[in-house]
Design a protein around this motif. Structure first.
Motif, PDB file in Angstrom:
ATOM      1  N   LEU A 425       7.172   8.203   3.118  1.00 12.76           N
ATOM      2  CA  LEU A 425       6.505   7.080   4.118  1.00 12.76           C
ATOM      3  C   LEU A 425       7.281   7.029   5.555  1.00 12.76           C
ATOM      4  CD1 LEU A 425       4.434   4.949   4.599  1.00 12.76           C
ATOM      5  CD2 LEU A 425       6.092   3.240   3.694  1.00 12.76           C
ATOM      6  N   GLN A 426       6.671   7.155   6.452  1.00 12.48           N
ATOM      7  CA  GLN A 426       7.602   6.806   7.695  1.00 12.48           C
ATOM      8  C   GLN A 426       7.111   5.629   8.314  1.00 12.48           C
ATOM      9  OE1 GLN A 426       6.662   9.250  11.051  1.00 12.48           O
ATOM     10  NE2 GLN A 426       8.577   8.938  11.918  1.00 12.48           N
ATOM     11  N   VAL A 427       7.981   4.471   8.409  1.00 15.02           N
ATOM     12  CA  VAL A 427       7.773   3.311   9.020  1.00 15.02           C
ATOM     13  C   VAL A 427       7.967   3.263  10.487  1.00 15.02           C
ATOM     14  CG1 VAL A 427       8.317   1.919   6.768  1.00 15.02           C
ATOM     15  CG2 VAL A 427       9.965   2.477   8.360  1.00 15.02           C
ATOM     16  N   ARG A 428       7.034   2.402  11.285  1.00 18.91           N
ATOM     17  CA  ARG A 428       7.278   2.435  12.541  1.00 18.91           C
ATOM     18  C   ARG A 428       7.442   1.083  12.871  1.00 18.91           C
ATOM     19  NH1 ARG A 428       2.856   5.499  15.344  1.00 18.91           N
ATOM     20  NH2 ARG A 428       1.637   3.957  14.601  1.00 18.91           N
ATOM     21  N   ALA A 429       8.443   0.861  13.970  1.00 19.17           N
ATOM     22  CA  ALA A 429       8.592  -0.523  14.752  1.00 19.17           C
ATOM     23  C   ALA A 429       8.646  -0.288  16.233  1.00 19.17           C
ATOM     24  CB  ALA A 429       9.691  -1.208  14.078  1.00 19.17           C
ATOM     25  N   LEU A 430       8.211  -1.223  17.029  1.00 19.28           N
ATOM     26  CA  LEU A 430       8.363  -1.340  18.197  1.00 19.28           C
ATOM     27  C   LEU A 430       9.298  -2.441  18.875  1.00 19.28           C
ATOM     28  CD1 LEU A 430       6.910  -0.417  21.027  1.00 19.28           C
ATOM     29  CD2 LEU A 430       5.498  -1.967  20.904  1.00 19.28           C
ATOM     30  N   PRO A 442      15.898   2.044  22.017  1.00 20.52           N
ATOM     31  CA  PRO A 442      15.749   2.683  20.797  1.00 20.52           C
ATOM     32  C   PRO A 442      15.950   2.055  19.475  1.00 20.52           C
ATOM     33  CG  PRO A 442      17.773   3.108  22.064  1.00 20.52           C
ATOM     34  CD  PRO A 442      16.871   2.607  22.839  1.00 20.52           C
ATOM     35  N   LEU A 443      15.421   2.302  18.456  1.00 19.98           N
ATOM     36  CA  LEU A 443      15.904   1.354  17.100  1.00 19.98           C
ATOM     37  C   LEU A 443      16.399   2.084  16.178  1.00 19.98           C
ATOM     38  CD1 LEU A 443      12.029  -0.314  17.148  1.00 19.98           C
ATOM     39  CD2 LEU A 443      14.104  -0.964  17.954  1.00 19.98           C
ATOM     40  N   THR A 444      17.128   1.618  15.389  1.00 22.28           N
ATOM     41  CA  THR A 444      17.615   2.079  14.158  1.00 22.28           C
ATOM     42  C   THR A 444      17.038   1.489  12.828  1.00 22.28           C
ATOM     43  OG1 THR A 444      19.560   0.677  14.304  1.00 22.28           O
ATOM     44  CG2 THR A 444      19.704   2.682  15.167  1.00 22.28           C
ATOM     45  N   TYR A 445      16.914   2.050  11.613  1.00 22.09           N
ATOM     46  CA  TYR A 445      16.390   1.595  10.669  1.00 22.09           C
ATOM     47  C   TYR A 445      17.224   1.801   9.474  1.00 22.09           C
ATOM     48  CZ  TYR A 445      11.822   2.511  13.156  1.00 22.09           C
ATOM     49  OH  TYR A 445      10.864   2.793  14.025  1.00 22.09           O
ATOM     50  N   HIS A 446      17.312   0.588   8.479  1.00 20.99           N
ATOM     51  CA  HIS A 446      17.938   0.703   7.397  1.00 20.99           C
ATOM     52  C   HIS A 446      17.164  -0.214   6.206  1.00 20.99           C
ATOM     53  CE1 HIS A 446      19.447  -2.492   9.883  1.00 20.99           C
ATOM     54  NE2 HIS A 446      19.934  -3.233   8.561  1.00 20.99           N
ATOM     55  N   LEU A 447      17.696   0.023   5.202  1.00 24.59           N
ATOM     56  CA  LEU A 447      17.177  -0.720   3.997  1.00 24.59           C
ATOM     57  C   LEU A 447      18.055  -2.239   3.707  1.00 24.59           C
ATOM     58  CD1 LEU A 447      16.226   1.990   1.420  1.00 24.59           C
ATOM     59  CD2 LEU A 447      14.542   0.491   3.003  1.00 24.59           C
ATOM     60  N   ARG A 448      17.489  -3.155   3.487  1.00 18.61           N
ATOM     61  CA  ARG A 448      18.170  -4.466   3.103  1.00 18.61           C
ATOM     62  C   ARG A 448      18.758  -3.845   1.514  1.00 18.61           C
ATOM     63  NH1 ARG A 448      15.696 -10.596   1.696  1.00 18.61           N
ATOM     64  NH2 ARG A 448      17.669 -11.030   0.436  1.00 18.61           N
ATOM     65  N   PRO A 449      20.163  -4.088   1.695  1.00 23.51           N
ATOM     66  CA  PRO A 449      20.884  -3.533   0.412  1.00 23.51           C
ATOM     67  C   PRO A 449      20.678  -4.520  -1.013  1.00 23.51           C
ATOM     68  CG  PRO A 449      22.332  -4.614   1.561  1.00 23.51           C
ATOM     69  CD  PRO A 449      21.243  -4.472   2.459  1.00 23.51           C
ATOM     70  N   SER A 462      14.472   8.090  12.369  1.00 20.14           N
ATOM     71  CA  SER A 462      12.985   8.299  12.460  1.00 20.14           C
ATOM     72  C   SER A 462      12.324   7.491  11.431  1.00 20.14           C
ATOM     73  CB  SER A 462      12.469   9.726  11.753  1.00 20.14           C
ATOM     74  OG  SER A 462      13.003   9.711  10.519  1.00 20.14           O
ATOM     75  N   GLY A 463      12.932   6.573  10.731  1.00 18.32           N
ATOM     76  CA  GLY A 463      12.274   5.749   9.797  1.00 18.32           C
ATOM     77  C   GLY A 463      11.615   6.153   8.508  1.00 18.32           C
ATOM     78  N   TRP A 464      11.982   7.573   8.275  1.00 15.78           N
ATOM     79  CA  TRP A 464      11.280   8.386   7.065  1.00 15.78           C
ATOM     80  C   TRP A 464      11.873   7.674   5.785  1.00 15.78           C
ATOM     81  CZ3 TRP A 464       7.033  10.702   5.902  1.00 15.78           C
ATOM     82  CH2 TRP A 464       6.338  11.399   6.825  1.00 15.78           C
ATOM     83  N   LEU A 465      11.270   7.121   4.763  1.00 13.15           N
ATOM     84  CA  LEU A 465      11.686   6.801   3.483  1.00 13.15           C
ATOM     85  C   LEU A 465      11.881   7.879   2.373  1.00 13.15           C
ATOM     86  CD1 LEU A 465       9.925   3.324   3.207  1.00 13.15           C
ATOM     87  CD2 LEU A 465      12.497   3.657   3.046  1.00 13.15           C
ATOM     88  N   PHE A 466      12.620   7.853   1.588  1.00 12.38           N
ATOM     89  CA  PHE A 466      12.827   9.147   0.816  1.00 12.38           C
ATOM     90  C   PHE A 466      13.238   8.652  -0.450  1.00 12.38           C
ATOM     91  CE2 PHE A 466      16.829   9.077   3.358  1.00 12.38           C
ATOM     92  CZ  PHE A 466      17.715   9.085   2.550  1.00 12.38           C
ATOM     93  N   VAL A 467      13.181   9.471  -1.513  1.00 13.49           N
ATOM     94  CA  VAL A 467      13.656   9.063  -2.888  1.00 13.49           C
ATOM     95  C   VAL A 467      15.141   9.775  -3.063  1.00 13.49           C
ATOM     96  CG1 VAL A 467      13.207   9.428  -5.224  1.00 13.49           C
ATOM     97  CG2 VAL A 467      11.314   9.559  -3.843  1.00 13.49           C
ATOM     98  N   LYS A 468      15.885   8.805  -3.586  1.00 12.32           N
ATOM     99  CA  LYS A 468      17.405   9.072  -3.826  1.00 12.32           C
ATOM    100  C   LYS A 468      17.797   9.196  -5.245  1.00 12.32           C
ATOM    101  CE  LYS A 468      20.639   6.687  -1.976  1.00 12.32           C
ATOM    102  NZ  LYS A 468      21.446   5.477  -1.403  1.00 12.32           N
ATOM    103  N   SER A 469      16.900   8.385  -6.088  1.00 10.65           N
ATOM    104  CA  SER A 469      17.376   8.859  -7.633  1.00 10.65           C
ATOM    105  C   SER A 469      15.998   8.781  -8.394  1.00 10.65           C
ATOM    106  CB  SER A 469      18.149   7.606  -7.956  1.00 10.65           C
ATOM    107  OG  SER A 469      17.377   6.312  -8.013  1.00 10.65           O
ATOM    108  N   ALA A 470      16.009   9.282  -9.475  1.00 10.74           N
ATOM    109  CA  ALA A 470      15.005   9.694 -10.398  1.00 10.74           C
ATOM    110  C   ALA A 470      13.902   8.291 -10.702  1.00 10.74           C
ATOM    111  CB  ALA A 470      15.379  10.314 -11.888  1.00 10.74           C
TER     112      ALA A 470
END
Length: 573
Positions: A425-430, A442-449, A462-470
Motif C-alpha cells: 500500500l502506498q499512502v499519500r499526504a499533502l 517535501p514530506l517524510t513518512y513513518h509509523l507510530r512505534p 514514498s509512503g510505500w508500506l511493506f511487510v517486515k515479519s511473517a
C-alpha cells in the motif's frame, strides 16, 4: 464515475473510494479504481440468489482533502440461466368414478426463479404420458376431468407432465401424476387433526422424533393398511415420515436462522386402488444461542474529532446484528477502560442499549492525540456470546495545518504467509505549507512505534508500506497502524496522521486435529434407528471454508453411521 477539480498540481489530484449507501453497507461485490473512478465487479453476480440491485456512494477526494459524493445504483438484468424445477415431482390423487367432466383433479407446479418471460412456465403432457380422460391447462398446470370415467373404476391412470420457460429451457425431471379412480364415492383415510403443530430445537440429532400423525380408516378405526408420505412443503428434505407409524423425524441438521419453520403437506393412503387423505403439519424450529453479535460494517473503524467538539455530543453509533431470535439476539454494549485520557480523565461513555458513544470529557491533541476504544457487544443468551470492535479516535488540533492524507482510514487485505519485503500500500499526504517558490514542502513518512507496527515498515520518502515479519492469521488477524507524515523545518515541523487497517486473510495451512486420538463410546441395545449415542470432535485453526470440517468413517460399519457435519455417532436409519 468522473469528478473534475479546477485546482492545479496536487490540489487537483483526485482519488476515488466506495462508501455505504442508504441503509446499506459498502458492497463487497464492487470496487472502484482509486485513480480512474471505474467501477468493476469483484465476484460473479446472481440476481436470482442475491439482491436485484445495489446502492452505494463513491467519494472523490482531492489532494487538499476536499471531497464530493456521488450516489450510484446498480440494477441487475435477468438472463435465462435457470430451468423450471418441479416440486413436488410425484403427485397422487384419488377420484370418484362418478365425478362430472370439468372437475379439477390436481395442480402440478414448477418454479423458475428468473423474471419476466424467462420465468414464465408453461406445461404439457409428454408423448405417451397423456390420457384421453384428462386435460392439462398449459398456463396453470391444473389437470381436469374431460370426459366420463365410466368403465375406469378401480384403475390407476398415470400421466407425465413437462415444463418449459419462456426462454426455451425445459425441466430436467418431469412430473409424474397417478390418478386413482375409485368406484362410487371416495372414502379416504381421515387424519385425527386437520392441522398439526410441532416444535423442535435446531440442535437436535438426526433421526430425532418430532411428532406423530395418525389417520383413521373409513370405518373409524386405525388400520395397518394406511401408509404415510410427505407430499410437499419440504423440498430440501429436512424431515421424513415413517410410512407405517406416521412418526416425523429429522433427516438433516436444522438451522433456525436459515429455516425458522416449515409447513408440510402429508398424505395417508389406503385401499386398492388407493384413496388419499390430507393434513398439514406446521413445524417450528426453535432457536438456540449459536450466533455471536457481528459489528457492521466491520470490526474496526476510525474517526476524526476536532479538539473543540462539545461535551455531550454523540460522536459514534455502533451498529451490530445478531442472527439469533428473541433474547438470544438482544444485544448490549460496553466500552473498555481505554476511554480515558493519558491523565486518567474519563473521556467517552456508552449507552448500553443503543450503542451511542458520547464525549463526556475534554479533548486535547497535545495531551492525548489518539484513543483506542474497545467496544464489546454481548447477547442475552445462555451461554452468553460476545464480540469486540476497535474504534480509533484521532484528535484534530485547533488551527492545525499539518499534512493531510487522502483518506482518514486505509483498509487493505494481506494473505497470511505473504513474503517478507512485499510492498502492499502506498499512502499519500499533502503538505499545506509551501516553500518560497510556491510548491509544497517535501514530506517524510513513518509509523507510530507501537506493538502493531513492529511487523511492518514504510519507505520514508514514498509512503510505500511493506511487510517486515511473517503474517499468521491464526496468531493475529488484524493490525491497526498509524502512519505519520511530517513536513516543514525545525520548530515549524508539522505532522498529520491516518490509520491503516490491515486484515490478514486465511490460507488453508492447518490440518484438522481430533480432540481425542481414541474415544470409547457405550451404546444401549435396542436403540431406535437414527438415535445418537456419542460424539467425536475435531478443530481446525483455519476459518471459513478452510476450517469447515466434515466427518466420515474410514472403515464403514452397517451398524453405525456418523453425522458428516457434527461428528455425532448414531444407529443408521
Amino acid at each position: 464515475v468522473t469528478a473534475t477539480d479546477a485546482d492545479s498540481g496536487s490540489f487537483g489530484s483526485i482519488s476515488y473510494s466506495l462508501g455505504s449507501g442508504i441503509n446499506s453497507a459498502v458492497p463487497s461485490q464492487f470496487s472502484v479504481g482509486k485513480e480512474t473512478g471505474q467501477i468493476c465487479t469483484n465476484v460473479a453476480l446472481d440476481r436470482d440468489q442475491g439482491p436485484t440491485s445495489y446502492d452505494f456512494t463513491v467519494t472523490a477526494v482531492d489532494g487538499g482533502g476536499l471531497n464530493s459524493v456521488a450516489y450510484v445504483r446498480v440494477d441487475l438484468l435477468d438472463i435465462n440461466d435457470n430451468r423450471p424445477v418441479f416440486y413436488p415431482v410425484s403427485y397422487a390423487v384419488s377420484l370418484s368414478s362418478q365425478s362430472a367432466p370439468g372437475t379439477s383433479v390436481v395442480k402440478v407446479t414448477a418454479l423458475d426463479p428468473d423474471t419476466g418471460e424467462n420465468g414464465r412456465v408453461t406445461y404439457q403432457t409428454v408423448s405417451g404420458g397423456n390420457s384421453p380422460f384428462f386435460t392439462l391447462n398449459k398456463d396453470t398446470g391444473v389437470i381436469s376431468l374431460s370426459r366420463s370415467l365410466h368403465g375406469k373404476a378401480n384403475t390407476v391412470i398415470p400421466m407425465v407432465v413437462s415444463a418449459q420457460d419462456g426462454g426455451g429451457l425445459a425441466a430436467l425431471v418431469n412430473a409424474r401424476v397417478n390418478i386413482s379412480v375409485v368406484a362410487g364415492l371416495v372414502a379416504p383415510p381421515v387424519f385425527e387433526h386437520s392441522q398439526y403443530s410441532f416444535t423442535v430445537s435446531e440442535d437436535v440429532l438426526r433421526g430425532t422424533e418430532v411428532g406423530v400423525v395418525q389417520a383413521l380408516s373409513k370405518n373409524g378405526g386405525p388400520s395397518k393398511d394406511i401408509m404415510y408420505t410427505i407430499s410437499s412443503g419440504d423440498p430440501a428434505g429436512y424431515f421424513t415420515v415413517d410410512p407405517e407409524s406416521g412418526a416425523l423425524r429429522t433427516s438433516l441438521p436444522l438451522d433456525h436462522e436459515a429455516q425458522p419453520s416449515l409447513t408440510l403437506d402429508l398424505q395417508a393412503r389406503s385401499g386398492s386402488p388407493p384413496a388419499f387423505g390430507q393434513t398439514r403439519v406446521h413445524i417450528t424450529i426453535q432457536d438456540i444461542n449459536d450466533n455471536a453479535p457481528v459489528f457492521l460494517p466491520s470490526s474496526s473503524e476510525s474517526l476524526l474529532l476536532p479538539e473543540n467538539t462539545g461535551m455531550g455530543t454523540v460522536v459514534y453509533r455502533v451498529q451490530a446484528q445478531d442472527r439469533d431470535s428473541g433474547i438470544n439476539g438482544q444485544m448490549t454494549f460496553d466500552l473498555s477502560s481505554t476511554a480515558t485520557s493519558s491523565g486518567g480523565q474519563i473521556t467517552f461513555s456508552m449507552e448500553r442499549s443503543t450503542g451511542e458513544i458520547r464525549l463526556v470529557g475534554g479533548l486535547s491533541y497535545d495531551v492525548t492525540p489518539r484513543y483506542d476504544l474497545t467496544v464489546t457487544a454481548k447477547d442475552g443468551g445462555a451461554p452468553q456470546l460476545s464480540s469486540t470492535m476497535m474504534l480509533v479516535v484521532h484528535v484534530q488540533a485547533e488551527n492545525h495545518h499539518g499534512p493531510v492524507f487522502d483518506t482518514l482510514t486505509y483498509r487493505v487485505e494481506l494473505r497470511e504467509n505473504t513474503p517478507i519485503s512485499t510492498c502492499f500500500l502506498q499512502v499519500r499526504a499533502l503538505s499545506r505549507d509551501t516553500t518560497s517558490s510556491g510548491s509544497s514542502s517535501p514530506l517524510t513518512y513513518h509509523l507510530r512505534p507501537d506493538g502493531d507496527a513492529a511487523g511492518f515498515g514504510i519507505a520514508v520518502d514514498s509512503g510505500w508500506l511493506f511487510v517486515k515479519s511473517a503474517l499468521d492469521r491464526e496468531v493475529k488477524d488484524m493490525y491497526m497502524l498509524m502512519v505519520l507524515a511530517t513536513g516543514g523545518h525545525g520548530q515549524l515541523k508539522k505532522t498529520g496522521s491516518a490509520t491503516v487497517r490491515v486484515s490478514v486473510t486465511d490460507e488453508n495451512d492447518n490440518s484438522p486435529r481430533l480432540t481425542q486420538e481414541r474415544a470409547f463410546l457405550a451404546v444401549r441395545e435396542n436403540l431406535p434407528a437414527g438415535s445418537g449415542f456419542g460424539r467425536v470432535s475435531a478443530t481446525d485453526r483455519d476459518m471459513g471454508l478452510n476450517g469447515r470440517l466434515s466427518y466420515k468413517l474410514l472403515h464403514p460399519d452397517r451398524h453405525f453411521q456418523i453425522n458428516s457435519h457434527t461428528g455425532v455417532r448414531s444407529v443408521p436409519v
